[in-house]
Motif scaffolding. Structure first.
Motif, PDB file in Angstrom:
ATOM      1  N   GLY A   1      16.911  88.429  65.029  1.00  0.00           N
ATOM      2  CA  GLY A   1      18.187  88.729  65.653  1.00  0.00           C
ATOM      3  C   GLY A   1      19.234  89.326  64.738  1.00  0.00           C
ATOM      4  N   ALA A   2      19.270  88.908  63.479  1.00  0.00           N
ATOM      5  CA  ALA A   2      20.279  89.443  62.551  1.00  0.00           C
ATOM      6  C   ALA A   2      19.921  90.868  62.170  1.00  0.00           C
ATOM      7  CB  ALA A   2      20.368  88.568  61.307  1.00  0.00           C
ATOM      8  N   ALA A   3      20.914  91.726  62.093  1.00  0.00           N
ATOM      9  CA  ALA A   3      20.651  93.145  61.854  1.00  0.00           C
ATOM     10  C   ALA A   3      20.759  93.562  60.397  1.00  0.00           C
ATOM     11  CB  ALA A   3      21.621  93.995  62.685  1.00  0.00           C
ATOM     12  N   THR A   4      21.503  92.833  59.585  1.00  0.00           N
ATOM     13  CA  THR A   4      21.828  93.339  58.254  1.00  0.00           C
ATOM     14  C   THR A   4      20.595  93.729  57.438  1.00  0.00           C
ATOM     15  OG1 THR A   4      22.929  92.862  56.155  1.00  0.00           O
ATOM     16  CG2 THR A   4      21.987  90.971  57.325  1.00  0.00           C
ATOM     17  N   ALA A   5      20.627  94.934  56.888  1.00  0.00           N
ATOM     18  CA  ALA A   5      19.539  95.413  56.030  1.00  0.00           C
ATOM     19  C   ALA A   5      19.533  94.701  54.684  1.00  0.00           C
ATOM     20  CB  ALA A   5      19.661  96.918  55.832  1.00  0.00           C
TER      21      ALA A   5
ATOM     22  N   ASP B   1      19.988  99.915  59.124  1.00  0.00           N
ATOM     23  CA  ASP B   1      19.542 101.267  58.769  1.00  0.00           C
ATOM     24  C   ASP B   1      18.923 101.970  59.969  1.00  0.00           C
ATOM     25  OD1 ASP B   1      20.179 101.555  55.975  1.00  0.00           O
ATOM     26  OD2 ASP B   1      18.571 100.163  55.499  1.00  0.00           O
ATOM     27  N   ALA B   2      18.012 101.274  60.663  1.00  0.00           N
ATOM     28  CA  ALA B   2      17.325 101.889  61.794  1.00  0.00           C
ATOM     29  C   ALA B   2      18.291 102.211  62.929  1.00  0.00           C
ATOM     30  CB  ALA B   2      16.218 100.956  62.290  1.00  0.00           C
ATOM     31  N   LEU B   3      19.251 101.319  63.168  1.00  0.00           N
ATOM     32  CA  LEU B   3      20.241 101.574  64.217  1.00  0.00           C
ATOM     33  C   LEU B   3      21.080 102.804  63.898  1.00  0.00           C
ATOM     34  CD1 LEU B   3      21.436  97.886  64.725  1.00  0.00           C
ATOM     35  CD2 LEU B   3      19.874  99.162  66.218  1.00  0.00           C
ATOM     36  N   ALA B   4      21.515 102.896  62.653  1.00  0.00           N
ATOM     37  CA  ALA B   4      22.346 104.043  62.238  1.00  0.00           C
ATOM     38  C   ALA B   4      21.557 105.344  62.229  1.00  0.00           C
ATOM     39  CB  ALA B   4      22.924 103.776  60.853  1.00  0.00           C
ATOM     40  N   ASN B   5      20.327 105.276  61.765  1.00  0.00           N
ATOM     41  CA  ASN B   5      19.508 106.490  61.680  1.00  0.00           C
ATOM     42  C   ASN B   5      19.108 107.021  63.051  1.00  0.00           C
ATOM     43  OD1 ASN B   5      19.534 106.662  58.886  1.00  0.00           O
ATOM     44  ND2 ASN B   5      17.741 105.347  58.647  1.00  0.00           N
TER      45      ASN B   5
ATOM     46  N   THR C   1      33.280 113.737  63.850  1.00  0.00           N
ATOM     47  CA  THR C   1      34.306 112.850  63.291  1.00  0.00           C
ATOM     48  C   THR C   1      34.249 111.486  63.969  1.00  0.00           C
ATOM     49  OG1 THR C   1      35.970 113.741  64.834  1.00  0.00           O
ATOM     50  CG2 THR C   1      35.831 114.742  62.635  1.00  0.00           C
ATOM     51  N   TRP C   2      34.290 110.417  63.140  1.00  0.00           N
ATOM     52  CA  TRP C   2      34.045 109.060  63.616  1.00  0.00           C
ATOM     53  C   TRP C   2      35.138 108.103  63.183  1.00  0.00           C
ATOM     54  CZ3 TRP C   2      29.139 106.789  65.482  1.00  0.00           C
ATOM     55  CH2 TRP C   2      28.220 107.775  65.889  1.00  0.00           C
ATOM     56  N   TYR C   3      35.360 107.107  64.036  1.00  0.00           N
ATOM     57  CA  TYR C   3      36.228 105.979  63.714  1.00  0.00           C
ATOM     58  C   TYR C   3      35.513 104.723  64.200  1.00  0.00           C
ATOM     59  CZ  TYR C   3      40.528 103.232  63.174  1.00  0.00           C
ATOM     60  OH  TYR C   3      41.467 102.303  62.763  1.00  0.00           O
ATOM     61  N   PHE C   4      35.475 103.685  63.375  1.00  0.00           N
ATOM     62  CA  PHE C   4      34.698 102.488  63.703  1.00  0.00           C
ATOM     63  C   PHE C   4      35.582 101.296  64.071  1.00  0.00           C
ATOM     64  CE2 PHE C   4      31.870 104.928  60.940  1.00  0.00           C
ATOM     65  CZ  PHE C   4      30.689 104.898  61.663  1.00  0.00           C
TER      66      PHE C   4
ATOM     67  N   LYS D   1      28.003  95.764  57.430  1.00  0.00           N
ATOM     68  CA  LYS D   1      26.778  96.454  57.013  1.00  0.00           C
ATOM     69  C   LYS D   1      26.414  97.544  57.998  1.00  0.00           C
ATOM     70  CE  LYS D   1      23.490  96.724  53.936  1.00  0.00           C
ATOM     71  NZ  LYS D   1      23.798  97.002  52.513  1.00  0.00           N
ATOM     72  N   LEU D   2      26.602  97.297  59.291  1.00  0.00           N
ATOM     73  CA  LEU D   2      26.299  98.305  60.298  1.00  0.00           C
ATOM     74  C   LEU D   2      27.238  99.495  60.150  1.00  0.00           C
ATOM     75  CD1 LEU D   2      24.657  99.211  62.698  1.00  0.00           C
ATOM     76  CD2 LEU D   2      26.106  97.808  64.184  1.00  0.00           C
ATOM     77  N   GLU D   3      28.522  99.229  59.951  1.00  0.00           N
ATOM     78  CA  GLU D   3      29.467 100.326  59.718  1.00  0.00           C
ATOM     79  C   GLU D   3      29.082 101.120  58.470  1.00  0.00           C
ATOM     80  OE1 GLU D   3      33.915 101.129  58.025  1.00  0.00           O
ATOM     81  OE2 GLU D   3      33.663  99.290  59.207  1.00  0.00           O
ATOM     82  N   GLU D   4      28.768 100.403  57.390  1.00  0.00           N
ATOM     83  CA  GLU D   4      28.405 101.077  56.131  1.00  0.00           C
ATOM     84  C   GLU D   4      27.206 101.997  56.326  1.00  0.00           C
ATOM     85  OE1 GLU D   4      26.131  99.742  52.058  1.00  0.00           O
ATOM     86  OE2 GLU D   4      27.598  98.342  52.880  1.00  0.00           O
ATOM     87  N   ASN D   5      26.156 101.503  56.986  1.00  0.00           N
ATOM     88  CA  ASN D   5      24.960 102.323  57.182  1.00  0.00           C
ATOM     89  C   ASN D   5      25.217 103.484  58.127  1.00  0.00           C
ATOM     90  OD1 ASN D   5      22.842  99.396  57.053  1.00  0.00           O
ATOM     91  ND2 ASN D   5      23.348 100.780  55.409  1.00  0.00           N
ATOM     92  N   ALA D   6      25.998 103.245  59.187  1.00  0.00           N
ATOM     93  CA  ALA D   6      26.318 104.330  60.115  1.00  0.00           C
ATOM     94  C   ALA D   6      27.181 105.391  59.442  1.00  0.00           C
ATOM     95  CB  ALA D   6      27.024 103.779  61.348  1.00  0.00           C
ATOM     96  N   ALA D   7      28.143 104.960  58.636  1.00  0.00           N
ATOM     97  CA  ALA D   7      29.003 105.911  57.912  1.00  0.00           C
ATOM     98  C   ALA D   7      28.180 106.763  56.952  1.00  0.00           C
ATOM     99  CB  ALA D   7      30.094 105.155  57.158  1.00  0.00           C
ATOM    100  N   GLU D   8      27.215 106.139  56.286  1.00  0.00           N
ATOM    101  CA  GLU D   8      26.334 106.897  55.391  1.00  0.00           C
ATOM    102  C   GLU D   8      25.546 107.946  56.176  1.00  0.00           C
ATOM    103  OE1 GLU D   8      23.895 103.953  53.564  1.00  0.00           O
ATOM    104  OE2 GLU D   8      25.445 103.284  52.150  1.00  0.00           O
ATOM    105  N   ALA D   9      25.046 107.556  57.353  1.00  0.00           N
ATOM    106  CA  ALA D   9      24.279 108.486  58.173  1.00  0.00           C
ATOM    107  C   ALA D   9      25.155 109.628  58.670  1.00  0.00           C
ATOM    108  CB  ALA D   9      23.654 107.739  59.354  1.00  0.00           C
ATOM    109  N   VAL D  10      26.391 109.311  59.061  1.00  0.00           N
ATOM    110  CA  VAL D  10      27.324 110.337  59.540  1.00  0.00           C
ATOM    111  C   VAL D  10      27.603 111.364  58.439  1.00  0.00           C
ATOM    112  CG1 VAL D  10      29.727 110.752  60.231  1.00  0.00           C
ATOM    113  CG2 VAL D  10      28.408 108.934  61.332  1.00  0.00           C
ATOM    114  N   THR D  11      27.987 110.887  57.273  1.00  0.00           N
ATOM    115  CA  THR D  11      28.359 111.813  56.185  1.00  0.00           C
ATOM    116  C   THR D  11      27.150 112.574  55.646  1.00  0.00           C
ATOM    117  OG1 THR D  11      28.215 109.980  54.601  1.00  0.00           O
ATOM    118  CG2 THR D  11      30.385 110.476  55.516  1.00  0.00           C
ATOM    119  N   ALA D  12      25.992 111.921  55.595  1.00  0.00           N
ATOM    120  CA  ALA D  12      24.786 112.590  55.100  1.00  0.00           C
ATOM    121  C   ALA D  12      24.369 113.745  55.996  1.00  0.00           C
ATOM    122  CB  ALA D  12      23.643 111.582  54.978  1.00  0.00           C
ATOM    123  N   ASN D  13      24.797 113.701  57.261  1.00  0.00           N
ATOM    124  CA  ASN D  13      24.435 114.764  58.206  1.00  0.00           C
ATOM    125  C   ASN D  13      25.588 115.715  58.494  1.00  0.00           C
ATOM    126  OD1 ASN D  13      21.526 114.292  59.487  1.00  0.00           O
ATOM    127  ND2 ASN D  13      22.399 112.298  58.978  1.00  0.00           N
TER     128      ASN D  13
END
Length: 404
Positions: free
Chosen positions: A127-131, A151-155, A168-171, A181-193
């Motif tokens: 149940g816990a999502a944190t990578a 990671d999988a959710l963000a990717n 452009t995103w706001y969390f 952790k979910l925000e961090e991974n999603a933000a990484e995915a956003v900026t990487a793309n």
């Protein structure tokens, strides 16, 4: 026989007996403990449905392994890490539990993994999502992360929306380990793309009133408001975003962790069009449909991905115990890493060296009321995301225990 030789033979016999004993079922019982959310924000997606799913796995094994009975204990962690930790310690010290499932809260999940590693008990988180569970907080000899991670959710969701031109995103972020952790991974995915994060706001967990957070997100002018939350927090924030006219004003709403039970609670009029990433959908193929129909007969609802993951992880753990001939945690976890994971839940699954169960994920979109053929017919599967694409690579991970 001289005394020296007799002593050596006796010592050798003791070593052999000890080694053989280590490879047997302890206490003549395979005991599984579930520490889960039975009363809080995640109880609908976890809770009694997860218990039903694990009971199905135990029944599928015939209720025993080579004549040794399987026993199930359950308890409510109440979304508090200290309660979860105390339960795990008590079960380890007094109940001789062999494996613990659960922790549908990242703070609880990390706490449980710490305790089970210390006590050398197998632990499988669904149940816990944190990578972090397979990175900075990894415990690869005893701890596994099964259903999905941040990671999988963000990717899935974040990458797909950026590629659609929503850059452009706001969390709005649940203010604890999981949300950050979910925000961090999603933000990484956003900026990487090629996208840009304009800001974020942390909302207490759990909370009923998201109005001030939604106003801040609207004021940012971001094309996408990303919801880094789950359970009833997701339901409340989506409802209130609709009331504030977020989508009508031209902004998009992205739920980074959405469950079937959330859509059912929200209704398609409110949830339609939301993009999400999931590790399981009851209607994804014949195997999923057959098992999900049996689950619904038992529980009265289709399974969430957490509940399906609970079934899968319990079933494969029990198969590994049977194959290894022991419930010794490290031996069973090592056995799981040698087994292909393919069942009603998982497609192309394998347990990696760091404890992550890598498997295919699915990018989905919530149907409109007109598209749906009835209750639970809620998702259009847009595409399958291969496991190696969905999850962070082993090389990019930060699990120090496997890097020596």
């Amino acid at each position: 026989m001289n005394k020296t030789k007799a002593t050596l033979l006796a010592s050798a016999a003791t070593v052999l007996a000890t080694t053989a004993g280590a490879q047997e079922i302890s206490d003549d019982t395979v005991k599984i403990g579930m520490i889960l959310d039975l009363s809080g924000a995640y109880s609908a997606l976890d809770g009694q449905g997860s218990i039903a799913a694990v009971e199905m796995a135990i029944e599928e094994m015939g209720g025993e392994i080579n004549g040794t009975p399987i026993e199930l204990l359950t308890a409510d962690h109440q979304n508090k890490a200290d309660i979860g930790s105390n339960l795990a310690r008590q079960w380890a010290d007094q109940e001789n539990v062999d494996m613990i499932l659960g922790g549908a809260n990242s703070g609880v999940g990390i706490a449980l993994q710490d305790i089970t590693s210390e006590k050398e008990i197998a632990y499988i988180n669904n149940g816990a999502a944190t990578a972090a569970l397979t990175n900075e907080n990894c415990a690869p000899e005893t701890g596994l992360h099964w259903t999905y991670d941040t990671d999988a959710l963000a990717n899935g969701t974040a990458v797909a929306m950026v590629k659609e031109g929503k850059e452009t995103w706001y969390f709005i972020t649940a203010d604890y380990t999981f949300g950050h952790k979910l925000e961090e991974n999603a933000a990484e995915a956003v900026t990487a793309n090629g996208g840009e994060v304009l800001g974020s706001v942390a909302a207490p967990f759990p909370t009923q009133d998201f109005s001030s957070f939604i106003l801040q997100a609207q004021a940012s002018g971001a094309q996408v408001i990303g919801l880094a939350n789950a359970g009833t927090d997701t339901q409340n924030s989506v409802k209130q975003a609709q009331e504030f006219g977020v989508v009508q004003s031209g902004q998009s709403l992205a739920s980074l962790l959405l469950f079937l039970t959330d859509v059912d609670a929200l209704g398609l009029d409110t949830a339609q069009g939301l993009t999400l990433t999931t590790g399981f959908y009851w209607d994804q193929d014949d195997a999923a449909r057959e098992w999900s129909n049996r689950f619904e007969e038992r529980h009265g609802a289709k399974p969430t991905m957490v509940q399906a993951g609970m079934y899968s992880s319990a079933l494969n753990y029990l198969k590994a115990v049977q194959e290894a001939g022991t419930d010794d945690a490290k031996t069973v976890v090592a056995q799981l890493k040698e087994m292909p994971i393919e069942d009603a839940f998982a497609r192309n699954g394998r347990v990696r060296e760091d404890g992550l169960m890598v498997h295919d994920m699915f990018l989905a979109q919530v149907k409109t009321p007109e598209e749906s053929e009835g209750r639970w017919d809620y998702y259009n599967i847009i595409r399958t995301i291969p496991g190696d694409e969905a999850f962070r690579s082993l090389e990019d991970g930060t699990c120090e225990a496997i890097k020596g």
